[in-house]
Scaffold this active site. Sequence first.
Site, mmCIF file in Angstrom:
data_model
loop_
_atom_site.group_PDB
_atom_site.id
_atom_site.type_symbol
_atom_site.label_atom_id
_atom_site.label_comp_id
_atom_site.label_asym_id
_atom_site.label_seq_id
_atom_site.Cartn_x
_atom_site.Cartn_y
_atom_site.Cartn_z
ATOM 1 N N ASP A 1 -18.871 -42.689 -7.083
ATOM 2 C CA ASP A 1 -18.384 -43.163 -5.791
ATOM 3 C C ASP A 1 -18.802 -44.608 -5.525
ATOM 4 O OD1 ASP A 1 -17.666 -40.508 -5.545
ATOM 5 O OD2 ASP A 1 -18.603 -40.218 -3.585
ATOM 6 N N HIS B 1 -23.052 -42.629 -8.266
ATOM 7 C CA HIS B 1 -22.500 -43.836 -7.641
ATOM 8 C C HIS B 1 -22.481 -44.993 -8.641
ATOM 9 C CE1 HIS B 1 -23.748 -41.354 -4.245
ATOM 10 N NE2 HIS B 1 -22.826 -41.974 -3.534
HETATM 11 ZN ZN ZN Z 1 -19.492 -43.094 -0.726
#
Ligand code: ZN
Length: 243
Positions: free
Chosen positions: A52, A196
Amino acid sequence: LAVTPTSVPSAPKPQPTQATIADNPATVAPTVKNDVVAQGSSALPEVALTFDDGPSMYTPQVLNILQQNSVHATFFCVGEWIQYYPSYVQQEYSAGNVVANHTWDHPDLTTLSSTDVQTQISKTSALIQQTIGVQPTLFRPPYGAINDSVKSQVAQMNLTPILWSIDTEDWTRPGSDAIVKAVLSQVGNGDVILMHDGGGDRSQTVAALPRIILGLQQRGLKLVTMPQLIQDMNAGTVAPTLN
Ligand code: ZN
């Protein structure tokens, strides 16, 4: 000089909703457009890596590691960062990964007007379409924050909302060993793993990734994209690897 990403606001602990999985693995799960998917089939030995908040200066390193290991992942991209790093998103796509929508600038959608929710999502899908030539089909709400009204808007925009079942908490930068352990200590069939590749310093995530991939493979888990995980869950079988 690369543009230095400003920090995406740190996440209040999102509580992913539990995946809806049929008790009987032979039962084909109903395909309902606005059902949130947080996990694949508990009967199938495959998992999905998801990244992400990118793209960012760390994205090429993530892509290199995936490519070196011949595996694919799903990237939930933030629109405003796609503007800065469109070539990284093109590389994600051309290498066989899936590019998905993570809003324009990472707000908690449950606090926005429906007009603003619409803009956050549609503007990002349009930029993804413009960048890689295809519309995204998957959407992940920032912080995992979603309610019925956001769900129905997501469905209207032909997106399936995706959460996760394993949170590495890599964004807290707990050290690469802790990120590896967060995955390998609990992973099982059908898990959706949250990491991430943007939103801050992701060198620990990059350092952890080769060990995570190796550990998953040593456990006999196949690494697939989210669309593949969902397709296999609905079919009740793992597709053979085609070369
Ligand atoms: Zn996020």
